[in-house]
Design a protein around this motif. Structure first.
Motif, PDB file in Angstrom:
ATOM      1  N   ASN A  35       0.812  -1.229   0.000  1.00 50.88           N
ATOM      2  CA  ASN A  35       0.000   0.000   0.000  1.00 50.88           C
ATOM      3  C   ASN A  35       0.839   1.270   0.000  1.00 50.88           C
ATOM      4  O   ASN A  35       0.377   2.323   0.433  1.00 50.88           O
ATOM      5  N   LYS A  36       2.067   1.166  -0.506  1.00 52.17           N
ATOM      6  CA  LYS A  36       2.949   2.327  -0.627  1.00 52.17           C
ATOM      7  C   LYS A  36       3.515   2.354  -2.040  1.00 52.17           C
ATOM      8  O   LYS A  36       4.284   1.476  -2.423  1.00 52.17           O
ATOM      9  N   GLN A  37       3.118   3.358  -2.790  1.00 50.22           N
ATOM     10  CA  GLN A  37       3.577   3.423  -4.172  1.00 50.22           C
ATOM     11  C   GLN A  37       5.052   3.791  -4.272  1.00 50.22           C
ATOM     12  O   GLN A  37       5.678   3.604  -5.309  1.00 50.22           O
ATOM     13  N   ALA A  38       5.635   4.281  -3.184  1.00 49.15           N
ATOM     14  CA  ALA A  38       7.033   4.706  -3.203  1.00 49.15           C
ATOM     15  C   ALA A  38       8.015   3.557  -3.052  1.00 49.15           C
ATOM     16  O   ALA A  38       9.215   3.752  -3.205  1.00 49.15           O
ATOM     17  N   THR A  39       7.534   2.355  -2.727  1.00 50.24           N
ATOM     18  CA  THR A  39       8.428   1.222  -2.479  1.00 50.24           C
ATOM     19  C   THR A  39       8.274   0.202  -3.595  1.00 50.24           C
ATOM     20  O   THR A  39       7.278  -0.513  -3.645  1.00 50.24           O
ATOM     21  N   PRO A  40       9.227   0.082  -4.497  1.00 49.86           N
ATOM     22  CA  PRO A  40       9.069  -0.789  -5.666  1.00 49.86           C
ATOM     23  C   PRO A  40       9.665  -2.176  -5.466  1.00 49.86           C
ATOM     24  O   PRO A  40      10.527  -2.393  -4.612  1.00 49.86           O
ATOM     25  N   TRP A  41       9.183  -3.126  -6.287  1.00 53.15           N
ATOM     26  CA  TRP A  41       9.953  -4.335  -6.577  1.00 53.15           C
ATOM     27  C   TRP A  41      10.769  -4.041  -7.822  1.00 53.15           C
ATOM     28  O   TRP A  41      10.256  -3.479  -8.792  1.00 53.15           O
ATOM     29  N   ILE A  42      12.055  -4.391  -7.794  1.00 47.30           N
ATOM     30  CA  ILE A  42      12.935  -4.208  -8.946  1.00 47.30           C
ATOM     31  C   ILE A  42      13.611  -5.545  -9.221  1.00 47.30           C
ATOM     32  O   ILE A  42      14.212  -6.138  -8.313  1.00 47.30           O
ATOM     33  N   GLU A  43      13.479  -6.037 -10.450  1.00 40.01           N
ATOM     34  CA  GLU A  43      14.114  -7.313 -10.788  1.00 40.01           C
ATOM     35  C   GLU A  43      15.624  -7.123 -10.872  1.00 40.01           C
ATOM     36  O   GLU A  43      16.107  -6.019 -11.119  1.00 40.01           O
ATOM     37  N   GLY A  44      16.364  -8.219 -10.669  1.00 43.81           N
ATOM     38  CA  GLY A  44      17.815  -8.104 -10.611  1.00 43.81           C
ATOM     39  C   GLY A  44      18.548  -8.979 -11.600  1.00 43.81           C
ATOM     40  O   GLY A  44      19.707  -9.329 -11.383  1.00 43.81           O
ATOM     41  N   GLU A  45      17.864  -9.313 -12.699  1.00 43.37           N
ATOM     42  CA  GLU A  45      18.483 -10.195 -13.681  1.00 43.37           C
ATOM     43  C   GLU A  45      19.365  -9.406 -14.641  1.00 43.37           C
ATOM     44  O   GLU A  45      19.284  -8.180 -14.729  1.00 43.37           O
ATOM     45  N   SER A  46      20.200 -10.126 -15.374  1.00 40.54           N
ATOM     46  CA  SER A  46      21.002  -9.461 -16.401  1.00 40.54           C
ATOM     47  C   SER A  46      20.075  -8.997 -17.517  1.00 40.54           C
ATOM     48  O   SER A  46      19.017  -9.578 -17.759  1.00 40.54           O
ATOM     49  N   GLY A  47      20.455  -7.940 -18.196  1.00 39.36           N
ATOM     50  CA  GLY A  47      19.602  -7.397 -19.241  1.00 39.36           C
ATOM     51  C   GLY A  47      18.534  -6.494 -18.664  1.00 39.36           C
ATOM     52  O   GLY A  47      18.623  -6.021 -17.523  1.00 39.36           O
ATOM     53  N   SER A  48      17.483  -6.277 -19.442  1.00 39.82           N
ATOM     54  CA  SER A  48      16.457  -5.294 -19.073  1.00 39.82           C
ATOM     55  C   SER A  48      15.282  -5.893 -18.320  1.00 39.82           C
ATOM     56  O   SER A  48      14.302  -5.195 -18.054  1.00 39.82           O
ATOM     57  N   GLY A  49      15.358  -7.177 -18.006  1.00 36.28           N
ATOM     58  CA  GLY A  49      14.289  -7.772 -17.211  1.00 36.28           C
ATOM     59  C   GLY A  49      13.277  -8.557 -18.007  1.00 36.28           C
ATOM     60  O   GLY A  49      12.268  -9.013 -17.447  1.00 36.28           O
ATOM     61  N   LEU A  50      13.497  -8.736 -19.303  1.00 34.09           N
ATOM     62  CA  LEU A  50      12.568  -9.534 -20.100  1.00 34.09           C
ATOM     63  C   LEU A  50      12.544 -10.963 -19.573  1.00 34.09           C
ATOM     64  O   LEU A  50      13.583 -11.587 -19.378  1.00 34.09           O
ATOM     65  N   GLY A  51      11.347 -11.455 -19.312  1.00 35.25           N
ATOM     66  CA  GLY A  51      11.187 -12.788 -18.753  1.00 35.25           C
ATOM     67  C   GLY A  51      11.123 -12.816 -17.244  1.00 35.25           C
ATOM     68  O   GLY A  51      10.778 -13.848 -16.658  1.00 35.25           O
ATOM     69  N   SER A  52      11.461 -11.727 -16.591  1.00 34.56           N
ATOM     70  CA  SER A  52      11.346 -11.676 -15.130  1.00 34.56           C
ATOM     71  C   SER A  52       9.870 -11.731 -14.738  1.00 34.56           C
ATOM     72  O   SER A  52       8.985 -11.341 -15.503  1.00 34.56           O
ATOM     73  N   PHE A  53       9.607 -12.203 -13.526  1.00 38.59           N
ATOM     74  CA  PHE A  53       8.213 -12.339 -13.124  1.00 38.59           C
ATOM     75  C   PHE A  53       8.047 -12.114 -11.633  1.00 38.59           C
ATOM     76  O   PHE A  53       8.987 -12.245 -10.844  1.00 38.59           O
ATOM     77  N   ALA A  54       6.820 -11.783 -11.259  1.00 33.40           N
ATOM     78  CA  ALA A  54       6.379 -11.740  -9.870  1.00 33.40           C
ATOM     79  C   ALA A  54       5.105 -12.560  -9.791  1.00 33.40           C
ATOM     80  O   ALA A  54       4.203 -12.396 -10.615  1.00 33.40           O
TER      81      ALA A  54
END
Length: 321
Positions: free
Chosen positions: A61-80
């Motif tokens: 419930n806080k828009q200021a706190t993100p999930w950020i993926e940590g894979e190589s590249g731009s994150g294509l294929g990353s998932f939550a």
């Protein structure tokens, strides 16, 4: 309102992250936000410039706190993946794409462009996001009974500083879960103009985020200012639930004005008065005589002055049975 220098000394995401003229249509009767989500992700980026990237940030419930993926590249294929713990009927998703730490960081990190939503029965729906610093709503093609939703990033808008893709908040709407009705619209007597710290539109008070605010923009301290919430149809209510003031951070809570009394005006013209504490940065629930109404105007009549800013703010407000 809050200077950049002030914000830089505090935990991130106070006022410079309020929603930019949040115009999303909120759900109607019997809509409910799915809670109790367990998140798993393909990866998590390390702390960057003090910004943590935990998967749990996706539903805090806080828009200021993100999930950020940590894979190589731009994150294509990353998932939550969100696990609900039981079958839910999902009608809609809302996504805060990008890093909403502040407006600059939203541009620094990559943002999702397309996401494949996969449900527990194996069916999928593609979601296409605009590259906008705004929450985005995705109605499902049909109500979906599911125990989980996996969100896979398949295309991104490239950030100008970092190659990691961020999502700050994901909200799932279950229209069959309970009978609490969420407001469909909000308007206010006055609104603080947007500035370098953010936007202060009335709809921020009904967006479910504790770090987005409606702040009045009158010449006084907020006495006599009001916010009115409207429902799609008449509801019977007996409690006011309100996050009164800047409730995201205890460090800034006392800097801005808060209300300690209000008059409630219902759609039939009747009124009731309520007392508010305004002493702590948390939700308070105040009972009043039950009434059936399609709208509630909350006029603030007594104010506690802030220590630094003469503007009254409300983070969240609703009336419930």
């Amino acid at each position: 309102m809050f200077s950049a220098a002030t914000l830089s000394t505090l935990a991130f995401g106070v006022l410079h992250l309020v929603s930019p003229f949040f115009s999303v249509v909120l759900p109607g009767a019997e809509a409910a936000v799915v809670r109790g989500i367990t998140w798993s992700t393909s990866s998590v980026a390390p702390v960057t410039d003090g910004i943590t990237a935990a998967a749990t940030n996706l539903s805090d419930n806080k828009q200021a706190t993100p999930w950020i993926e940590g894979e190589s590249g731009s994150g294509l294929g990353s998932f939550a993946k969100a696990d609900f713990g039981a079958e839910k009927t999902i009608n809609e998703l809302r996504i805060w794409g990008g890093c909403w730490y502040n407006r600059a960081y939203w541009g620094h990190f990559s943002r999702p462009k397309t996401i494949i939503a996969e449900f527990s029965d194996g069916t999928t729906q593609e979601l296409t996001l605009k590259d906008e610093f705004a929450p985005q709503v995705f109605p499902l093609a049909a109500p979906k009974k599911t125990t989980s939703v996996k969100l896979k990033v398949t295309a991104v808008y490239q950030g100008d500083a970092y190659n990691d893709t961020a999502i700050s908040e994901i909200v799932f709407i279950d229209n069959a879960a309970e009978t609490v009705q969420l407001p469909s619209a909000a308007k206010a007597s006055t609104t603080l103009p947007p500035d370098g710290d953010g936007y202060y539109d009335a709809k921020n008070a009904v967006d479910g985020m504790v770090d987005s605010l409606w702040c009045e923009g009158g010449k006084g301290d907020g006495t006599g200012d009001w916010i009115e919430i409207t429902f799609p149809s008449a509801v019977t209510v007996s409690k006011l639930k309100i996050r009164n003031g800047v409730t995201y951070s205890s460090e800034v809570f006392k800097k801005a004005n808060r209300a300690t009394a209000a008059t409630l005006t219902f759609s039939d013209g009747t009124t009731q008065t309520v007392a508010l504490r305004g002493l702590l940065p948390m939700e308070e629930s105040v009972s009043f005589t039950s009434v059936t109404t399609s709208s509630v105007k909350i006029t603030f009549t007594t104010i506690i002055k802030g220590t630094e800013f003469n503007d009254m703010c409300v983070a969240e407000v609703n009336v419930v049975p």
